[in-house]
Design an enzyme around this catalytic site. Structure first.
Site, mmCIF file in Angstrom:
data_model
loop_
_atom_site.group_PDB
_atom_site.id
_atom_site.type_symbol
_atom_site.label_atom_id
_atom_site.label_comp_id
_atom_site.label_asym_id
_atom_site.label_seq_id
_atom_site.Cartn_x
_atom_site.Cartn_y
_atom_site.Cartn_z
ATOM 1 C CB CYS A 116 46.251 60.259 42.587
ATOM 2 S SG CYS A 116 46.437 59.178 41.195
ATOM 3 C CG HIS A 256 41.638 60.508 43.099
ATOM 4 N ND1 HIS A 256 41.904 61.166 41.921
ATOM 5 C CD2 HIS A 256 42.367 59.350 43.068
ATOM 6 C CE1 HIS A 256 42.745 60.432 41.201
ATOM 7 N NE2 HIS A 256 43.036 59.332 41.871
ATOM 8 C CG ASN A 286 42.716 58.102 38.165
ATOM 9 O OD1 ASN A 286 42.952 59.302 38.304
ATOM 10 N ND2 ASN A 286 43.229 57.181 38.968
HETATM 11 O O1 UT7 Z 1 44.540 56.882 41.353
HETATM 12 C C1 UT7 Z 1 45.624 56.195 41.880
HETATM 13 C C2 UT7 Z 1 45.241 55.134 42.825
HETATM 14 N N1 UT7 Z 1 44.797 53.965 42.105
HETATM 15 C C3 UT7 Z 1 43.721 53.293 42.498
HETATM 16 O O2 UT7 Z 1 43.067 53.696 43.426
HETATM 17 C C4 UT7 Z 1 43.404 52.014 41.781
HETATM 18 C C5 UT7 Z 1 43.034 50.955 42.782
HETATM 19 N N2 UT7 Z 1 42.794 49.643 42.163
HETATM 20 C C6 UT7 Z 1 41.688 49.393 41.407
HETATM 21 O O3 UT7 Z 1 40.901 50.274 41.134
HETATM 22 C C7 UT7 Z 1 41.433 47.965 40.985
HETATM 23 O O4 UT7 Z 1 42.340 47.127 41.654
HETATM 24 C C8 UT7 Z 1 41.560 47.737 39.447
HETATM 25 C C9 UT7 Z 1 40.407 48.409 38.723
HETATM 26 C C10 UT7 Z 1 42.890 48.252 38.945
HETATM 27 C C11 UT7 Z 1 41.485 46.232 39.160
HETATM 28 O O5 UT7 Z 1 40.273 45.702 39.699
HETATM 29 P P1 UT7 Z 1 40.304 44.398 40.618
HETATM 30 O O6 UT7 Z 1 38.904 44.124 40.974
HETATM 31 O O7 UT7 Z 1 41.265 44.664 41.758
HETATM 32 O O8 UT7 Z 1 40.840 43.306 39.646
HETATM 33 P P2 UT7 Z 1 42.131 42.363 39.796
HETATM 34 O O9 UT7 Z 1 43.369 43.152 39.557
HETATM 35 O O10 UT7 Z 1 42.019 41.591 41.062
HETATM 36 O O11 UT7 Z 1 41.927 41.374 38.593
HETATM 37 C C12 UT7 Z 1 40.864 40.397 38.575
HETATM 38 C C13 UT7 Z 1 40.922 39.635 37.284
HETATM 39 C C14 UT7 Z 1 42.312 39.075 36.968
HETATM 40 O O12 UT7 Z 1 42.139 37.837 36.305
HETATM 41 P P3 UT7 Z 1 42.300 36.457 37.103
HETATM 42 O O13 UT7 Z 1 43.701 36.463 37.671
HETATM 43 O O14 UT7 Z 1 41.255 36.484 38.174
HETATM 44 O O15 UT7 Z 1 42.073 35.436 36.060
HETATM 45 C C15 UT7 Z 1 42.863 40.071 35.963
HETATM 46 O O16 UT7 Z 1 43.833 39.511 35.123
HETATM 47 O O17 UT7 Z 1 40.591 40.492 36.190
HETATM 48 C C16 UT7 Z 1 41.624 40.453 35.196
HETATM 49 N N3 UT7 Z 1 41.703 41.753 34.563
HETATM 50 C C17 UT7 Z 1 40.913 42.121 33.542
HETATM 51 N N4 UT7 Z 1 39.942 41.466 32.890
HETATM 52 C C18 UT7 Z 1 39.314 42.132 31.896
HETATM 53 C C19 UT7 Z 1 42.514 42.805 34.878
HETATM 54 N N5 UT7 Z 1 42.257 43.845 34.081
HETATM 55 C C20 UT7 Z 1 41.266 43.445 33.235
HETATM 56 C C21 UT7 Z 1 40.570 44.074 32.184
HETATM 57 N N6 UT7 Z 1 39.610 43.391 31.556
HETATM 58 N N7 UT7 Z 1 40.828 45.349 31.819
#
Ligand code: UT7
Length: 332
Positions: A116, A256, A286
């Site tokens: 990225c 970004h 993104n």
């Molecule tokens: O550009 C390259 C660099 N990339 C980035 O900068 C991305 C950085 N990371 C992020 O932006 C975030 O970590 C995400 C948007 C990818 C995820 O958000 P999060 O707040 O970190 O969520 P998480 O991965 O901790 O997941 C929380 C919960 C999980 O469920 P449990 O284990 O708490 O039951 C996931 O399974 O949300 C669940 N989950 C979803 N639920 C509904 C994960 N994806 C989804 C979804 N819809 N699409």
């Protein structure tokens, strides 16, 4: 003699027509608009549809627009640098494909891949060619067809990414405007958390790698998020400090577009209010290397000669960085 800076003198952009909304994603994976909006800020993203179309096709449209805006012939371009993580093919470089499609036959070209962060690396590299005084017209492109490496059964990644490309023209400037400074960093230890498992020389494509869905983006979101929030904010603050810029000196933060929460944290750390932060993540998601040039493309009409811009990015690798740019022309 006045120092030569590399100024952006035109911007072009292209996003595909097809809009993939959160509502449509709700039908594809177990997700919902509320989760996507609150966790990422994304409402919709663009997807490049059509057989045989790749990153170069979006980039070609962006470059053609840029050349026509600046009123210059493709044959005047000396160098083309394409920042991409989704090249048309492993080789040759997508920059070469774009040069051919646009008719930039006098240019040499190559790709830069720093996930990225590639656009910032490419912009900094391109600027240095101009600063030598030897090159007068350099095109720097940032673009990705992220849908080509997206698993539309993985709700943790497929809701984030979209397709798009932008391009800038760099020309010499002796009025003190252009790329002023860059801080670029990388830490390969971060590769474990964001990568594509197969398709490279370590694990070439086989029937098994395809069946195991190893050609898609693999991301451990929470870990990447933690590093992104800290490093993007730190490097943005560092470049302000190094160039003695106070918050009020910054006209625009160009971040970004990976996650609205990362963007907000960076703006807060810099003391830059939200109205001075370019945000279009809600429309495009993104687009990896498309994010920064697409922001410049959308905000071009609002930019004024002499405006101080801070561009900042974080991505796989890990890679991160910030560029301080003084804008060189008034938007129309
Ligand atoms: O550009 C390259 C660099 N990339 C980035 O900068 C991305 C950085 N990371 C992020 O932006 C975030 O970590 C995400 C948007 C990818 C995820 O958000 P999060 O707040 O970190 O969520 P998480 O991965 O901790 O997941 C929380 C919960 C999980 O469920 P449990 O284990 O708490 O039951 C996931 O399974 O949300 C669940 N989950 C979803 N639920 C509904 C994960 N994806 C989804 C979804 N819809 N699409």
């Amino acid at each position: 003699m006045q120092k030569i800076h590399a100024a952006i003198t035109a911007v072009g952009g292209y996003v595909p027509e097809y809009v993939l909304t959160n509502a449509e994603l709700e039908k594809m994976v177990d997700t919902n608009d509320e989760w996507i909006t609150t966790r990422t800020g994304i409402k919709e993203r663009r997807i490049l549809k059509g057989e045989g179309l790749g990153t170069s096709d979006m980039a070609t449209k962006a470059v053609e627009q840029l050349l026509s805006k600046r009123g210059i012939d493709p044959m005047e371009i000396e160098l083309v640098i394409c920042a991409t993580t989704t090249p048309d093919m492993q080789f040759p470089a997508t920059a070469n494909v774009i040069s051919d499609k646009v008719g930039m036959k006098n240019a040499f070209g190559y790709d830069v891949n720093a996930a990225c962060c590639s656009f910032l690396y490419a912009l900094t590299t391109g600027a240095q060619f101009i600063e030598t005084g030897k090159y007068k017209k350099v095109v720097v492109i940032g673009g990705d067809k992220m849908s080509s490496i997206m698993n539309y059964e993985d709700r943790a990644t497929c809701i984030i990414f979209g397709d798009g490309a932008g391009a800038v023209l760099l020309e010499p400037n002796t009025e003190g405007n252009g790329v002023m400074d860059s801080i670029l960093r990388s830490d390969g230890a971060g590769r474990a958390y964001l990568h594509q498992k197969a398709g490279g020389s370590v694990k070439p494509a086989t029937v098994e790698t395809v069946m195991n869905k190893e050609h898609f983006v693999y991301q451990e979101g929470q870990t990447v998020f933690k590093f992104a929030v800290k490093n993007m904010a730190d490097v943005s603050a560092e470049i302000m400090e190094r160039n003695k810029l106070a918050s009020e000196d910054v006209a625009w933060l160009v971040p970004h577009q990976a996650n609205l929460r990362i963007i907000s944290a960076t703006g807060e750390r810099m003391g830059v209010p939200e109205e001075k932060v370019m945000i279009n993540i809600q429309k495009y998601g993104n687009t990896t290397n498309g994010t920064l040039p697409l922001c410049l493309w959308e905000w071009e009409s609002k930019l004024k000669k002499g405006d101080n811009l801070i561009l900042a990015a974080f991505g796989g690798g890990f890679t991160w960085g910030a560029t301080y740019l003084r804008w060189a022309y008034d938007g129309q």
